[in-house]
Design an enzyme around this catalytic site. Structure first.
Site, short mmCIF file in Angstrom:
data_model
loop_
_atom_site.label_atom_id
_atom_site.label_comp_id
_atom_site.label_asym_id
_atom_site.label_seq_id
_atom_site.Cartn_x
_atom_site.Cartn_y
_atom_site.Cartn_z
N CYS A 243 0.66 -1.23 -0.06
CA CYS A 243 -0.21 0.03 0.02
C CYS A 243 0.86 1.24 -0.09
O CYS A 243 0.47 2.39 -0.77
CB CYS A 243 -0.90 -0.01 1.50
SG CYS A 243 -2.07 -1.31 1.45
C1 BEZ Z 1 0.59 -4.55 1.80
O1 BEZ Z 1 0.23 -3.46 1.64
O2 BEZ Z 1 1.86 -4.92 1.75
C2 BEZ Z 1 -0.39 -5.74 2.56
C3 BEZ Z 1 -1.48 -5.68 2.93
C4 BEZ Z 1 -2.11 -6.62 3.67
C5 BEZ Z 1 -1.78 -7.98 3.22
C6 BEZ Z 1 -0.32 -8.49 2.53
C7 BEZ Z 1 0.33 -7.19 2.05
#
Ligand code: BEZ
Length: 210
Positions: free
Chosen positions: A45
């Site tokens: 994100c």
């Molecule tokens: C991420 O944004 O890296 C992420 C968020 C939830 C699960 C896996 C990755």
């Protein structure tokens, strides 16, 4: 409620890093990309929010406002903003909804319990100035989205609206396009006086109108 293409995008009021947002009023006459993030302080994100901020001028060119969502609080969002700027080299330059009460994520069906009970998936909604949903994408939490693809779809939708053309496989801006099948040859002659290449009566290829 399942949201489908052509439905009116549900309106809402929710807190954001730019103050309370009333979606329809905030959009005004713009297009909008509404996209969800599973959680604050997560790596994928963080990269996505950096990239979307970097591409803001491209969204502006298309009269498209960008708004993110994560199911955490404004306090957490404020802390995360610092990390985004530090690690991605770009400050967050669009609102991030603080959807701690899941109001918007429920309205837009962004939580898929069989994937995860509390985090959202990576949803993308492209909404047009009439507040109609024109595109829906759903990615798993572990796969970052391709923002060039999101820009490409907006280009395609806007071309269809303005010029009655559709875009073929792997089309990118400047490539030839296809006259929509609902346009008769007589109507097409008026719109495309320089003609087109007819591979089949239903497959009429024309230079991309500007
Ligand atoms: C991420 O944004 O890296 C992420 C968020 C939830 C699960 C896996 C990755």
């Amino acid at each position: 409620m399942t949201l489908r293409l052509g439905d009116t995008a549900p309106d809402f009021t929710q807190d954001s890093t730019a103050g309370p947002i009333h979606l329809h009023e905030w959009m005004g006459n713009s297009w909008c990309v509404l996209f969800s993030h599973p959680k604050d302080f997560t790596p994928v994100c963080t990269t996505e929010l950096g990239e979307a901020s970097r591409l803001k001028p491209e969204f502006d060119k298309r009269s498209c406002k960008v708004i993110g969502l994560s199911v955490d609080s404004l306090t957490e969002h404020e802390g995360w903003k610092g990390d985004i700027e530090e690690t991605q080299g770009t400050a967050l330059n669009f609102p991030l909804l603080a959807d701690g009460d899941r109001k918007v994520s429920s309205l837009y069906d962004m939580i898929h319990p069989n994937a995860d009970n509390t985090l959202t998936v990576r949803s993308v909604f492209v909404i047009d100035p009439n507040k109609k949903i024109r595109l829906i994408l759903t990615y798993p939490a572990s796969t970052g989205r391709n923002f060039q693809e999101i820009l490409r779809t907006i280009d395609s939708l806007q071309l269809t609206d303005h010029h009655k053309v559709a875009t073929p496989v792997n089309w990118t801006d400047g490539d030839d396009v296809i006259i929509v099948p609902t346009l008769s040859n007589d109507e097409a002659k008026e719109r495309f006086p320089n003609g087109w290449k007819e591979l089949k009566p239903y497959l009429r290829v024309v230079e991309q109108p500007s």
